[in-house]
Structure formats: structure tokens, C-alpha cells
Design a protein around this motif. Structure first.
Motif, PDB file in Angstrom:
ATOM      1  N   UNK A 111       0.855  -1.178   0.000  1.00  0.00           N
ATOM      2  CA  UNK A 111       0.000   0.000   0.000  1.00  0.00           C
ATOM      3  C   UNK A 111       0.894   1.232   0.000  1.00  0.00           C
ATOM      4  N   UNK A 112       0.665   2.108  -0.949  1.00  0.00           N
ATOM      5  CA  UNK A 112       1.455   3.330  -1.071  1.00  0.00           C
ATOM      6  C   UNK A 112       0.579   4.521  -0.722  1.00  0.00           C
ATOM      7  N   UNK A 119      -3.188  -8.003  -6.718  1.00  0.00           N
ATOM      8  CA  UNK A 119      -4.536  -8.494  -6.429  1.00  0.00           C
ATOM      9  C   UNK A 119      -5.373  -7.340  -5.902  1.00  0.00           C
ATOM     10  N   UNK A 120      -6.709  -7.409  -5.995  1.00  0.00           N
ATOM     11  CA  UNK A 120      -7.561  -6.348  -5.446  1.00  0.00           C
ATOM     12  C   UNK A 120      -7.427  -6.267  -3.933  1.00  0.00           C
ATOM     13  N   UNK A 135      -9.493  -1.242  -4.259  1.00  0.00           N
ATOM     14  CA  UNK A 135      -8.567  -0.871  -5.324  1.00  0.00           C
ATOM     15  C   UNK A 135      -8.166  -2.107  -6.112  1.00  0.00           C
ATOM     16  N   UNK A 136      -8.290  -2.022  -7.422  1.00  0.00           N
ATOM     17  CA  UNK A 136      -7.750  -3.050  -8.290  1.00  0.00           C
ATOM     18  C   UNK A 136      -6.231  -2.877  -8.367  1.00  0.00           C
ATOM     19  N   UNK A 137      -5.500  -3.878  -8.829  1.00  0.00           N
ATOM     20  CA  UNK A 137      -4.050  -3.738  -8.950  1.00  0.00           C
ATOM     21  C   UNK A 137      -3.663  -2.499  -9.756  1.00  0.00           C
ATOM     22  N   UNK A 138      -2.802  -1.670  -9.189  1.00  0.00           N
ATOM     23  CA  UNK A 138      -2.357  -0.460  -9.868  1.00  0.00           C
ATOM     24  C   UNK A 138      -3.308   0.715  -9.759  1.00  0.00           C
ATOM     25  N   UNK A 198     -12.671 -12.140  -0.429  1.00  0.00           N
ATOM     26  CA  UNK A 198     -12.683 -13.556  -0.757  1.00  0.00           C
ATOM     27  C   UNK A 198     -11.971 -13.720  -2.096  1.00  0.00           C
ATOM     28  N   UNK A 199     -10.709 -14.087  -2.016  1.00  0.00           N
ATOM     29  CA  UNK A 199      -9.902 -14.178  -3.231  1.00  0.00           C
ATOM     30  C   UNK A 199     -10.181 -15.442  -4.031  1.00  0.00           C
TER      31      UNK A 199
END
Length: 283
Positions: free
Chosen positions: A35-36, A61-62, A103-106, A138-139
Motif C-alpha cells: 500500500x502506497x 490483487x484487489x 482498489x484493483x491492482x495499480x 474472498x480471493x
């Protein structure tokens, strides 16, 4: 339905900014996720009402986060601990949006922090922390039949973490100063050589200064013997004690002469203001 968790859930709360530089971004990382956050602390001037933070999901990953205001109080050992409330809490003056986001990746998100000061607020600064706490997603889910013939579901939860960002609200005329009360040679619990330093704060606001330590011998150039660092003292405490490890260059003999401790208000300024200095003779 039975649930099997393939990974343990970890929550790590990082109090950012107690001994951090006065600018830049906070980067919190656990296995498989990053997390940035920028900036790593929020300072709201006496005439300020709104500030923004930028958050980015650097993992693949989200991620979902809950936000809440918490109170972190500094102790005389220079660390912070969580409290329900305290005299200089900014909690009741703060609002923020959004309170939860995914947040989605990126992907990036802007957090708006807003302050509303009460009319009878005394001059000075007030602070709380904005906690970004990751909540489970839930991945993976897969259905199957167990040996008993009943349906089972498996959920995988990645390691989770949280980041607490300091928020400082200034009001009216704010002033503070810092000094070095004493310094002595010491060792920490791991047996590392260092300095036990007592710092003091006065005024109605947080005090911050940049600490450096050099070894001075007659006729020779000063040699830095510590990692330079910021020292912060929150308003609720007037004095803190810190252990600062001595890390002279390899091969440097740390004996004789003096250690010179210096506090500078802003080392990035061409005219950096020295606010305190002290000397310690070495055997």
C-alpha cells in the motif's frame, strides 16, 4: 457450510512519522501486498480546511480498506500508544471521504480529509491518526464434496495490514521549541553501543528537529557516527528519552575527542537553523 482458511490473518498497524522525515510518502508492505500513501503525514495550517492523500494499490490483487480516526499518544519513551481520547485529540474535528474503498491492482484513490474547528478552540496543534485497515476479500472460492458428502467451501485470505497516518491540525498562533537535555553513552538490550538522549519540548505545538552526531578529534575532519534522523515530540509530552545507535564507518576508532550532537530545524534549507547542540567527551 464449513470454511477452511488457507492462510492466517495478520494485522500490523504502523505508526508513521514519529521518527520519520518531514515529507515524502509512506510505504507499508507485507508478503504479497503493498500500500502506497502520499504524503505520509497531513499538516493542516491554521487557515486550512481540506487536505488530500493519494493511495495506490501496488500489489497484483484487489485490496479493500476501511478508514477510521484513531488516537495515538506519545509516551516519554518516544513511542506512541493507542488511547480512546486525550486532551489534544483532533478526532472530533475531522471528517474524511471515502470511508471504505476497493482498489484493483495499480489503481489509485484520493482521500479527502476535512477539518471543522470549534469556536472556542484554544491556540495550538491537535492530532489524531487516520488508520487505513485492510479488510478481507474472498480471493478464491471453490466448492467440492468432502468425504462426508457435504459441500465445502474454501476461502483464501492474504496477509492483511494497516497504516496509521498522523493528521495534525494547527489553530491560531502555534509555537514550539526543542532542546537536548542530556546525553550519555549507553547500550540497548541487544548490546549495541549508542547514546541515551533526553530531548525536551516546550510551547503549544509539536516539536520536530533533525538530529546528527559526529566524532570530533583535534586537527581532523568531523566523522558522522550515527544515521541522521528526525526527532518528533508530540504536544502531550514535554520530554522523551531515546536510544540512538552509534554506527561509525568501518575501521574508525571511536575513542578520544568528543561527540557533537546537533539539532537542526530544517536541514534542507540553505540556511539551516541550529536549535540545539551538546558535546560529550569520549574516554
Amino acid at each position: 457450510m464449513n470454511m477452511t482458511f488457507n492462510k492466517l490473518l495478520f494485522v500490523v498497524i504502523l505508526a508513521v512519522g514519529v521518527f520519520a522525515a518531514g515529507g515524502g510518502a509512506a510505504l507499508a508492505q507485507t508478503e504479497g501486498s503493498v500500500l502506497f500513501i502520499s504524503p505520509h503525514r497531513v499538516d493542516i495550517a491554521p487557515d486550512g480546511r481540506i487536505q488530500e492523500l493519494n493511495v495506490a494499490n501496488k500489489s497484483d490483487v484487489p485490496r479493500r480498506y476501511d478508514l477510521q480516526i484513531i488516537n495515538q499518544v506519545m509516551t516519554e519513551s518516544g513511542v506512541t500508544e493507542r488511547r480512546d481520547t486525550f486532551e489534544y485529540s483532533a478526532e472530533k474535528m475531522l471528517k474524511f471521504t471515502p470511508k471504505r474503498f476497493t482498489l484493483e491492482p495499480g489503481e489509485r484513490q484520493v482521500i479527502r480529509v476535512m477539518v471543522r474547528r470549534p469556536k472556542d478552540l484554544a491556540d495550538g496543534d491537535y492530532h489524531s491518526h487516520l488508520l487505513f485497515r485492510e479488510v478481507p476479500l474472498r480471493n478464491q472460492e471453490r466448492d467440492g464434496s468432502g468425504s462426508d458428502g457435504k459441500q465445502k467451501a474454501s476461502f483464501e485470505i492474504q496477509a492483511l495490514y494497516g497504516v496509521a497516518v498522523p493528521i495534525v491540525i494547527q489553530h491560531g498562533t502555534v509555537n514550539s521549541s526543542m532542546d537536548i537535555v542530556s546525553a550519555a553513552l549507553a547500550k540497548n538490550e541487544q548490546g549495541n553501543a549508542g547514546l541515551g538522549i533526553t530531548f525536551s519540548r516546550s510551547g503549544n505545538g509539536e516539536a520536530a528537529a533533525h538530529l546528527s552526531v559526529v566524532h570530533r578529534l583535534p586537527g581532523k575532519e568531523d566523522v558522522p557516527v550515527t544515521t541522521e534522523q528526525w526527532v518528533r515530540i508530540y504536544r502531550e509530552v514535554d520530554q522523551i528519552q531515546k536510544f540512538v545507535r552509534l554506527t561509525p564507518p568501518e575501521g574508525h576508532n571511536l575513542s578520544g575527542g568528543q561527540l557533537i550532537l546537533t539539532l537542526v530545524k530544517d536541514p534542507r534549507s540553505p540556511e539551516a537553523q541550529v536549535i540545539a547542540t551538546t558535546e560529550l567527551s569520549l574516554p
